[in-house]
Scaffold this motif. Structure first.
Motif, PDB file in Angstrom:
ATOM      1  N   UNK A  40       0.832  -1.205   0.000  1.00 22.16           N
ATOM      2  CA  UNK A  40       0.000   0.000   0.000  1.00 22.16           C
ATOM      3  C   UNK A  40       0.866   1.253   0.000  1.00 22.16           C
ATOM      4  N   UNK A  41       1.923   1.251   0.818  1.00 18.72           N
ATOM      5  CA  UNK A  41       2.817   2.407   0.893  1.00 18.72           C
ATOM      6  C   UNK A  41       3.510   2.663  -0.439  1.00 18.72           C
ATOM      7  N   UNK A  42       3.985   1.603  -1.105  1.00 20.55           N
ATOM      8  CA  UNK A  42       4.649   1.749  -2.397  1.00 20.55           C
ATOM      9  C   UNK A  42       3.694   2.282  -3.458  1.00 20.55           C
ATOM     10  N   UNK A  43       2.472   1.764  -3.457  1.00 23.74           N
ATOM     11  CA  UNK A  43       1.473   2.231  -4.435  1.00 23.74           C
ATOM     12  C   UNK A  43       1.112   3.687  -4.206  1.00 23.74           C
ATOM     13  N   UNK A  46      -4.979  -3.054  -0.449  1.00 26.89           N
ATOM     14  CA  UNK A  46      -3.703  -2.992  -1.167  1.00 26.89           C
ATOM     15  C   UNK A  46      -3.913  -3.148  -2.669  1.00 26.89           C
ATOM     16  N   UNK A  47      -4.716  -4.132  -3.059  1.00 29.37           N
ATOM     17  CA  UNK A  47      -4.951  -4.398  -4.476  1.00 29.37           C
ATOM     18  C   UNK A  47      -5.634  -3.212  -5.163  1.00 29.37           C
ATOM     19  N   UNK A  48      -6.545  -2.564  -4.468  1.00 32.53           N
ATOM     20  CA  UNK A  48      -7.246  -1.412  -5.044  1.00 32.53           C
ATOM     21  C   UNK A  48      -6.271  -0.298  -5.406  1.00 32.53           C
ATOM     22  N   UNK A  49      -5.291  -0.037  -4.531  1.00 37.20           N
ATOM     23  CA  UNK A  49      -4.337   1.036  -4.818  1.00 37.20           C
ATOM     24  C   UNK A  49      -3.354   0.641  -5.909  1.00 37.20           C
ATOM     25  N   UNK A  50      -3.020  -0.634  -5.999  1.00 38.98           N
ATOM     26  CA  UNK A  50      -2.199  -1.087  -7.135  1.00 38.98           C
ATOM     27  C   UNK A  50      -2.945  -0.837  -8.442  1.00 38.98           C
ATOM     28  N   UNK A  51      -4.232  -1.148  -8.445  1.00 42.85           N
ATOM     29  CA  UNK A  51      -5.040  -0.956  -9.652  1.00 42.85           C
ATOM     30  C   UNK A  51      -5.165   0.536 -10.000  1.00 42.85           C
ATOM     31  N   UNK A  52      -5.285   1.395  -9.001  1.00 40.00           N
ATOM     32  CA  UNK A  52      -5.361   2.838  -9.262  1.00 40.00           C
ATOM     33  C   UNK A  52      -4.046   3.329  -9.864  1.00 40.00           C
TER      34      UNK A  52
END
Length: 467
Positions: free
Chosen positions: A217-220, A425-431
């Protein structure tokens, strides 16, 4: 040349007029333009004419194959190549046949043509072809070996390393991905912002797959902030339209599934996006890259084991993958088939992705439903689906009758039990991925879903303002 009007009124079967474009300029640029406009049939016709004009131009042959793939006509490439065999240089003929046979799923014929092409077996070209065959056969170790030979012999673009990342991911070798990313970050020019951003997105994905959700999450979030502060224009130009070749392959996969289901009385049924497409559209979505199946409770292990032991499927689930969830690969087409266990709990059925540690990663909840066998004319198959299917679709998609190309059921299904750290976490990767690829509407849909789920943050507000 002007279009010619053809009067079809004399035909007993039609009274319509047709306007038939007689030709396009015979240049690769014209084919590319038609392709980018998703005019795949016209692109195929022009590419065929271009190839016929100069059969020994290998690049024209590849262009013809690419266009044929998008209109499900790889068989026409094989036929044309056989017709033109006498006019083609032997190596060009066999290399083009290698490509066409591999695309049609005939690995044995592809191998034969690769050997007949006469490439030196220590050459980059040979190992690049052999890598594709190994990947088609899901021989990951061999595929990786061929890529490493190529890597030792030539300077390579990022796409080469992304192929390695995908293999490492299937092997669960996340440390090797991190090491490779660190190596690349020192080799890539500092001003190549697109490549650096893609590598950082992969870092976030690796952390996510290792279940380090806070780090992911932090990296995204950090990448998103930088993309908002300094957007990357046109980072990824995508071809217009859907991939035309998917439907033929989808039908081939579902026929093999139906055959196994009937022969072995497997209680498999269609779920999620697959059943949505068939009920609403009468066929699979062209954009779908997988087929969604499910099975109840204790039948999950025997059913998935039978699929894996059949001649049609490989288990491509990474090591320590979700409990109650299998990812299979159809050998002939490369298509993915996801199989989920639906657990019965009182008056409800739960579809749960669970880590081997016991942590629940994603859970959707449905009112208890039965199954019914349904005939789909477009598929010419009888398949099991939830009953009543309308209630099933409403619980998962809400207004399922209205198409919404930005709805992502993995992170936004209406019947999610909660937004877990995995989904957050996955949601922010997708964003981040959507922003990097210029897909602003997709990013906006993900942000809206997080807002609707009760998530509020300064970063989400900044993304909203940017979009």
């Amino acid at each position: 040349m002007a279009a010619r009007e053809v009067n079809l009124a004399a035909s007993p079967k039609t009274t319509a007029w047709a306007l038939i474009p007689m030709s396009n300029p015979l240049t690769p640029a014209c084919v590319h333009t038609l392709f980018e406009k998703a005019e795949f049939i016209q692109a195929h016709a022009t590419a065929l004419s271009l190839f016929a004009e100069n059969p020994n131009d290998y690049e024209n042959g590849l262009l013809f194959l690419r266009c044929a793939i998008f209109i499900e006509r790889v068989d026409s490439v094989i036929a044309v190549l056989n017709d033109c065999a006498a006019q083609l240089a032997p190596q060009n003929f066999h290399l083009l046949m290698f490509q066409a046979q591999l695309c049609s799923g005939n690995v044995k014929a592809a191998w034969q043509h690769l050997h007949l092409a006469g490439l030196a077996q220590d050459s980059v070209a040979f190992h690049e072809c052999a890598y594709r065959i190994a990947l088609q056969e899901h021989d990951l170790s061999a595929a990786l070996l061929h890529l490493e030979v190529v890597e030792r012999q030539s300077e390579l673009p990022l796409a080469h390393f992304l192929k390695k990342f995908e293999i490492f991911k299937l092997q669960g070798a996340y440390r090797q991905i991190q090491q490779q990313i660190a190596f690349l970050q020192h080799r890539i020019a500092p001003d190549d912002r697109v490549t650096h951003a893609r590598l950082r997105l992969w870092q976030a994905g690796v952390a996510h797959n290792e279940h380090q959700f806070a780090q992911s999450l932090s990296l995204s979030e950090q990448l998103i902030r930088e993309l908002l502060a300094q957007p990357i224009p046109s980072a990824n130009k995508r071809v217009a339209g859907s991939k035309g070749w998917t439907r033929q392959r989808q039908h081939q996969v579902i026929k093999d599934i139906e055959r196994l289901t009937l022969m072995h009385q497997l209680p498999l049924f269609l779920v999620a996006g697959s059943v949505l497409a068939l009920v609403r559209e009468g066929d699979f979505f062209l954009s779908d890259k997988d087929i969604d199946l499910a099975v109840f409770d204790a039948d999950f292990e025997p059913a998935t084991e039978l699929l894996i032991n059949s001649p049609y499927f490989d288990d491509v689930s990474p090591p320590n993958y979700f409990l109650g969830y299998k990812q299979l690969r159809h050998r002939a087409t490369g298509f993915t088939v996801d199989v989920t266990r639906y657990q019965s709990k009182g008056q409800y059925r739960h579809a749960i992705w669970q880590h081997v540690s016991g942590e629940v990663l994603r859970e959707t909840v449905f009112a208890k439903f039965a199954l019914r066998e349904t005939f789909f004319p477009s598929l010419r198959c009888r398949l099991l689906i939830p009953d009543p299917v309308e209630d099933y679709l409403t619980s998962m998609y809400g207004d399922w009758r209205t198409p919404n190309s930005y709805f992502d059921s993995v992170v936004a299904a209406c019947n999610l039990n909660c937004i877990t750290p995995f989904l957050h976490s996955l949601s922010f990767i997708k964003i981040a991925d959507a922003l990097l690829n210029g897909q602003h509407q997709k990013a906006k849909a993900s942000v809206k879903h997080l807002h609707d789920a009760g998530f509020q943050s300064l970063l989400l507000t900044q993304i909203d303002d940017f979009l």
